[in-house]
Design a protein around this motif. Sequence first.
Motif, mmCIF file in Angstrom:
data_model
loop_
_atom_site.group_PDB
_atom_site.id
_atom_site.type_symbol
_atom_site.label_atom_id
_atom_site.label_comp_id
_atom_site.label_asym_id
_atom_site.label_seq_id
_atom_site.Cartn_x
_atom_site.Cartn_y
_atom_site.Cartn_z
ATOM 1 N N THR A 7 0.846 -1.356 0.026
ATOM 2 C CA THR A 7 -0.008 -0.057 0.116
ATOM 3 C C THR A 7 0.752 1.193 0.084
ATOM 4 O OG1 THR A 7 -0.322 0.040 2.520
ATOM 5 C CG2 THR A 7 -2.044 -1.169 1.097
ATOM 6 N N ALA A 8 2.150 1.099 0.332
ATOM 7 C CA ALA A 8 2.819 2.297 0.328
ATOM 8 C C ALA A 8 3.301 2.719 -0.988
ATOM 9 C CB ALA A 8 4.205 2.165 1.175
ATOM 10 N N ARG A 9 3.121 1.757 -1.980
ATOM 11 C CA ARG A 9 3.503 2.086 -3.251
ATOM 12 C C ARG A 9 2.470 2.282 -4.247
ATOM 13 N NH1 ARG A 9 8.177 -1.682 -6.147
ATOM 14 N NH2 ARG A 9 7.717 -0.062 -7.576
ATOM 15 N N CYS A 10 1.275 2.140 -3.469
ATOM 16 C CA CYS A 10 0.172 2.150 -4.522
ATOM 17 C C CYS A 10 -0.459 3.721 -4.442
ATOM 18 C CB CYS A 10 -1.238 1.593 -3.466
ATOM 19 S SG CYS A 10 -2.749 1.680 -4.340
ATOM 20 N N VAL A 11 -0.706 3.872 -5.975
ATOM 21 C CA VAL A 11 -1.028 5.377 -6.200
ATOM 22 C C VAL A 11 -2.646 5.598 -6.336
ATOM 23 C CG1 VAL A 11 1.103 5.970 -7.170
ATOM 24 C CG2 VAL A 11 -0.805 5.142 -8.668
ATOM 25 N N GLY A 12 -3.370 4.411 -6.065
ATOM 26 C CA GLY A 12 -4.942 4.652 -6.202
ATOM 27 C C GLY A 12 -5.319 4.525 -7.477
ATOM 28 N N ALA A 13 -4.644 4.046 -8.470
ATOM 29 C CA ALA A 13 -5.249 4.153 -9.888
ATOM 30 C C ALA A 13 -6.456 3.369 -10.107
ATOM 31 C CB ALA A 13 -4.234 3.908 -10.933
ATOM 32 N N GLY A 14 -6.575 2.311 -9.471
ATOM 33 C CA GLY A 14 -8.008 1.516 -9.447
ATOM 34 C C GLY A 14 -8.125 0.543 -10.643
ATOM 35 N N GLN A 15 -7.053 0.443 -11.457
ATOM 36 C CA GLN A 15 -6.901 -0.529 -12.316
ATOM 37 C C GLN A 15 -7.153 -1.983 -11.958
ATOM 38 O OE1 GLN A 15 -6.717 0.372 -15.604
ATOM 39 N NE2 GLN A 15 -7.119 2.483 -14.647
ATOM 40 N N CYS A 16 -6.504 -2.118 -10.487
ATOM 41 C CA CYS A 16 -7.046 -3.616 -10.105
ATOM 42 C C CYS A 16 -8.362 -3.803 -9.826
ATOM 43 C CB CYS A 16 -6.174 -3.700 -8.902
ATOM 44 S SG CYS A 16 -6.624 -2.584 -7.662
ATOM 45 N N VAL A 17 -9.187 -3.003 -9.441
ATOM 46 C CA VAL A 17 -10.617 -2.972 -9.031
ATOM 47 C C VAL A 17 -11.367 -3.161 -10.236
ATOM 48 C CG1 VAL A 17 -12.609 -1.829 -7.954
ATOM 49 C CG2 VAL A 17 -10.301 -1.715 -6.996
ATOM 50 N N LEU A 18 -10.811 -2.455 -11.326
ATOM 51 C CA LEU A 18 -11.572 -2.493 -12.836
ATOM 52 C C LEU A 18 -11.480 -3.826 -13.330
ATOM 53 C CD1 LEU A 18 -10.813 0.919 -14.494
ATOM 54 C CD2 LEU A 18 -13.191 0.070 -13.225
ATOM 55 N N THR A 19 -10.129 -4.538 -13.120
ATOM 56 C CA THR A 19 -9.934 -5.598 -13.646
ATOM 57 C C THR A 19 -10.431 -6.802 -12.967
ATOM 58 O OG1 THR A 19 -7.665 -4.844 -14.518
ATOM 59 C CG2 THR A 19 -7.871 -7.164 -14.327
ATOM 60 N N GLU A 20 -10.633 -6.705 -11.567
ATOM 61 C CA GLU A 20 -11.009 -7.846 -10.756
ATOM 62 C C GLU A 20 -11.644 -7.489 -9.441
ATOM 63 O OE1 GLU A 20 -12.718 -10.821 -10.101
ATOM 64 O OE2 GLU A 20 -11.262 -11.715 -11.591
ATOM 65 N N PRO A 21 -13.239 -6.934 -9.660
ATOM 66 C CA PRO A 21 -13.472 -6.570 -8.317
ATOM 67 C C PRO A 21 -14.078 -7.420 -7.395
ATOM 68 C CG PRO A 21 -15.074 -6.501 -10.325
ATOM 69 C CD PRO A 21 -13.638 -6.761 -10.746
ATOM 70 N N ALA A 22 -13.880 -8.543 -7.625
ATOM 71 C CA ALA A 22 -14.202 -9.698 -6.722
ATOM 72 C C ALA A 22 -12.874 -9.952 -5.659
ATOM 73 C CB ALA A 22 -14.660 -10.970 -7.213
ATOM 74 N N VAL A 23 -11.759 -9.537 -6.063
ATOM 75 C CA VAL A 23 -10.499 -9.540 -5.553
ATOM 76 C C VAL A 23 -10.116 -8.314 -5.056
ATOM 77 C CG1 VAL A 23 -7.956 -10.215 -5.536
ATOM 78 C CG2 VAL A 23 -9.900 -11.554 -6.727
ATOM 79 N N PHE A 24 -10.105 -7.193 -5.593
ATOM 80 C CA PHE A 24 -9.796 -5.851 -5.089
ATOM 81 C C PHE A 24 -10.668 -4.699 -4.910
ATOM 82 C CE2 PHE A 24 -6.482 -7.758 -8.058
ATOM 83 C CZ PHE A 24 -5.295 -7.937 -6.979
ATOM 84 N N SER A 47 -7.130 -13.407 -14.170
ATOM 85 C CA SER A 47 -7.551 -11.753 -14.272
ATOM 86 C C SER A 47 -6.739 -10.975 -13.355
ATOM 87 C CB SER A 47 -8.940 -11.671 -13.840
ATOM 88 O OG SER A 47 -9.401 -12.232 -12.683
ATOM 89 N N VAL A 48 -6.087 -12.045 -12.038
ATOM 90 C CA VAL A 48 -5.548 -11.184 -11.159
ATOM 91 C C VAL A 48 -4.039 -11.086 -11.705
ATOM 92 C CG1 VAL A 48 -4.272 -11.464 -8.637
ATOM 93 C CG2 VAL A 48 -6.967 -11.910 -8.857
ATOM 94 N N GLU A 49 -3.486 -11.817 -12.537
ATOM 95 C CA GLU A 49 -2.329 -11.430 -13.257
ATOM 96 C C GLU A 49 -2.302 -10.465 -14.326
ATOM 97 O OE1 GLU A 49 -1.818 -15.485 -14.904
ATOM 98 O OE2 GLU A 49 -0.352 -16.461 -13.286
ATOM 99 N N GLU A 50 -3.441 -10.148 -14.798
ATOM 100 C CA GLU A 50 -3.751 -8.987 -15.516
ATOM 101 C C GLU A 50 -3.580 -7.592 -14.549
ATOM 102 O OE1 GLU A 50 -6.934 -7.236 -18.457
ATOM 103 O OE2 GLU A 50 -7.093 -9.319 -18.155
ATOM 104 N N ALA A 51 -4.246 -7.796 -13.461
ATOM 105 C CA ALA A 51 -4.284 -6.635 -12.800
ATOM 106 C C ALA A 51 -2.885 -6.394 -12.228
ATOM 107 C CB ALA A 51 -5.081 -6.949 -11.320
ATOM 108 N N VAL A 52 -2.018 -7.201 -11.962
ATOM 109 C CA VAL A 52 -0.651 -7.272 -11.501
ATOM 110 C C VAL A 52 0.207 -6.568 -12.769
ATOM 111 C CG1 VAL A 52 1.566 -8.194 -11.141
ATOM 112 C CG2 VAL A 52 -0.555 -9.412 -10.150
ATOM 113 N N ASP A 53 -0.074 -7.034 -13.890
ATOM 114 C CA ASP A 53 0.573 -6.383 -15.142
ATOM 115 C C ASP A 53 0.153 -4.773 -15.197
ATOM 116 O OD1 ASP A 53 1.937 -8.762 -15.348
ATOM 117 O OD2 ASP A 53 0.761 -9.424 -16.933
#
Length: 65
Positions: A7-24, A47-53
């Motif tokens: 979370t210290a690196r996270c900038v809050g872009a939200g791409q992870c939530v858009l990619t996999e809302p059941a996980v993020f 889909s989580v691998e896609e969110a990582v990328d």
Amino acid sequence: MKVVTDTARCVGAGQCVLTEPAVFDQSDDDGTVVVLVEHVEGERLASVEEAVDMCPSQAISLTAD
């Protein structure tokens, strides 16, 4: 696989939530990533691998269980 976030690196872009809302999700306080499901497999893993990328700050990673 286990979902790991920094979370210290996270900038809050939200791409992870858009990619996999059941996980993020995003924190109501500062918008940083919140993991809803810590262990993923199967179709959800893809889909989580896609969110990582897609993460612009590289705040998400996967490790072996």
